[in-house]
Design a protein around this motif. Structure first.
Motif, PDB file in Angstrom:
ATOM      1  N   SER A 217     -12.665  -0.071   5.915  1.00 33.58           N
ATOM      2  CA  SER A 217     -11.619  -1.044   5.573  1.00 33.58           C
ATOM      3  C   SER A 217     -11.558  -2.173   6.598  1.00 33.58           C
ATOM      4  CB  SER A 217     -10.266  -0.353   5.437  1.00 33.58           C
ATOM      5  OG  SER A 217      -9.887   0.262   6.640  1.00 33.58           O
TER       6      SER A 217
ATOM      7  N   MET B  78      -3.207   0.578   6.008  1.00 37.99           N
ATOM      8  CA  MET B  78      -2.936   1.899   5.451  1.00 37.99           C
ATOM      9  C   MET B  78      -3.865   2.952   6.043  1.00 37.99           C
ATOM     10  SD  MET B  78      -2.742   3.043   1.459  1.00 37.99           S
ATOM     11  CE  MET B  78      -4.470   3.162   1.104  1.00 37.99           C
ATOM     12  N   SER B  79      -5.132   2.625   6.168  1.00 36.14           N
ATOM     13  CA  SER B  79      -6.099   3.571   6.731  1.00 36.14           C
ATOM     14  C   SER B  79      -5.818   3.840   8.202  1.00 36.14           C
ATOM     15  CB  SER B  79      -7.516   3.026   6.577  1.00 36.14           C
ATOM     16  OG  SER B  79      -7.841   2.858   5.228  1.00 36.14           O
TER      17      SER B  79
ATOM     18  N   ALA C 148      -5.381  -2.568   3.127  1.00 34.90           N
ATOM     19  CA  ALA C 148      -6.176  -1.338   3.128  1.00 34.90           C
ATOM     20  C   ALA C 148      -6.457  -0.880   4.553  1.00 34.90           C
ATOM     21  CB  ALA C 148      -7.485  -1.554   2.378  1.00 34.90           C
TER      22      ALA C 148
ATOM     23  N   SER D 225     -12.243   4.220   0.832  1.00 31.79           N
ATOM     24  CA  SER D 225     -11.353   4.333   1.987  1.00 31.79           C
ATOM     25  C   SER D 225      -9.890   4.259   1.558  1.00 31.79           C
ATOM     26  CB  SER D 225     -11.667   3.254   3.020  1.00 31.79           C
ATOM     27  OG  SER D 225     -11.324   1.976   2.540  1.00 31.79           O
ATOM     28  N   VAL D 226      -9.576   3.447   0.571  1.00 28.68           N
ATOM     29  CA  VAL D 226      -8.203   3.376   0.060  1.00 28.68           C
ATOM     30  C   VAL D 226      -7.832   4.689  -0.633  1.00 28.68           C
ATOM     31  CG1 VAL D 226      -6.710   2.226  -1.625  1.00 28.68           C
ATOM     32  CG2 VAL D 226      -8.161   0.876  -0.120  1.00 28.68           C
TER      33      VAL D 226
ATOM     34  N   SER E  99      -7.322   7.443   2.106  1.00 27.62           N
ATOM     35  CA  SER E  99      -6.063   7.228   2.817  1.00 27.62           C
ATOM     36  C   SER E  99      -4.874   7.520   1.918  1.00 27.62           C
ATOM     37  CB  SER E  99      -5.977   5.786   3.323  1.00 27.62           C
ATOM     38  OG  SER E  99      -7.051   5.513   4.179  1.00 27.62           O
TER      39      SER E  99
ATOM     40  N   LEU F 286      -5.474  -8.040   0.519  1.00 26.94           N
ATOM     41  CA  LEU F 286      -5.619  -6.648   0.092  1.00 26.94           C
ATOM     42  C   LEU F 286      -6.467  -5.848   1.077  1.00 26.94           C
ATOM     43  CD1 LEU F 286      -6.128  -7.050  -3.755  1.00 26.94           C
ATOM     44  CD2 LEU F 286      -4.148  -6.079  -2.580  1.00 26.94           C
ATOM     45  N   ALA F 287      -7.492  -6.469   1.637  1.00 22.73           N
ATOM     46  CA  ALA F 287      -8.321  -5.790   2.632  1.00 22.73           C
ATOM     47  C   ALA F 287      -7.536  -5.518   3.904  1.00 22.73           C
ATOM     48  CB  ALA F 287      -9.559  -6.628   2.942  1.00 22.73           C
TER      49      ALA F 287
ATOM     50  N   THR G  22     -14.947   0.381   0.377  1.00 20.26           N
ATOM     51  CA  THR G  22     -13.562  -0.035   0.572  1.00 20.26           C
ATOM     52  C   THR G  22     -12.643   0.708  -0.384  1.00 20.26           C
ATOM     53  OG1 THR G  22     -14.380  -2.224   1.156  1.00 20.26           O
ATOM     54  CG2 THR G  22     -12.028  -2.013   0.742  1.00 20.26           C
ATOM     55  N   ILE G  23     -13.065   0.845  -1.610  1.00 20.30           N
ATOM     56  CA  ILE G  23     -12.265   1.578  -2.591  1.00 20.30           C
ATOM     57  C   ILE G  23     -12.159   3.050  -2.192  1.00 20.30           C
ATOM     58  CG2 ILE G  23     -12.194   2.338  -5.001  1.00 20.30           C
ATOM     59  CD1 ILE G  23     -13.479  -0.386  -5.695  1.00 20.30           C
TER      60      ILE G  23
ATOM     61  N   ALA H 116     -12.774   5.802   6.877  1.00 21.53           N
ATOM     62  CA  ALA H 116     -11.940   4.913   6.062  1.00 21.53           C
ATOM     63  C   ALA H 116     -11.486   3.703   6.870  1.00 21.53           C
ATOM     64  CB  ALA H 116     -10.733   5.679   5.517  1.00 21.53           C
TER      65      ALA H 116
END
Length: 108
Positions: free
Chosen positions: A60, A22-23, A19, A78-79, A82, A15-16, A75-76, A56
């Protein structure tokens, strides 16, 4: 018990990585988009979006290399940043590049 924790660690690490991807994609898109497109659409400025998305990417990436917690607040955030860019700003600024000089078979 050890197998469950290692499986969860693997899932959170994936998941990281997602993220971070995506960022990074949002950040590169913001860099490549002309500043005029942000002003015409009424969104925030290009400078502000590149700063937000730059942080972000930083946070991430830190989560992907396990420097920060994967489910930490940075981290949340930054998601979320993005996701807002990709869902709201990107489609709006993407439409600006499409001009009116297209013929029946495409642009000329």
């Amino acid at each position: 018990m050890l197998g469950i924790h290692s499986a969860l660690d693997l899932i959170f690490w994936l998941l990281a990585i997602g993220a971070f991807a995506m960022s990074a994609f949002a950040f590169v898109h913001a860099l490549r988009t002309p500043a005029r497109a942000f002003a015409v659409t009424g969104k925030q400025t290009k400078k502000l979006w590149t700063i937000i998305l730059g942080f972000a990417v930083l946070f991430s990436f830190a989560a992907a290399v396990q420097y920060l917690s994967v489910i930490g607040i940075f981290t949340i955030a930054s998601v979320i940043a993005s996701g807002i860019y990709l869902a709201d700003v990107r489609p709006a600024v993407k439409e600006i590049g499409k001009g009116g000089n297209s013929g029946p078979y495409g642009p000329w």
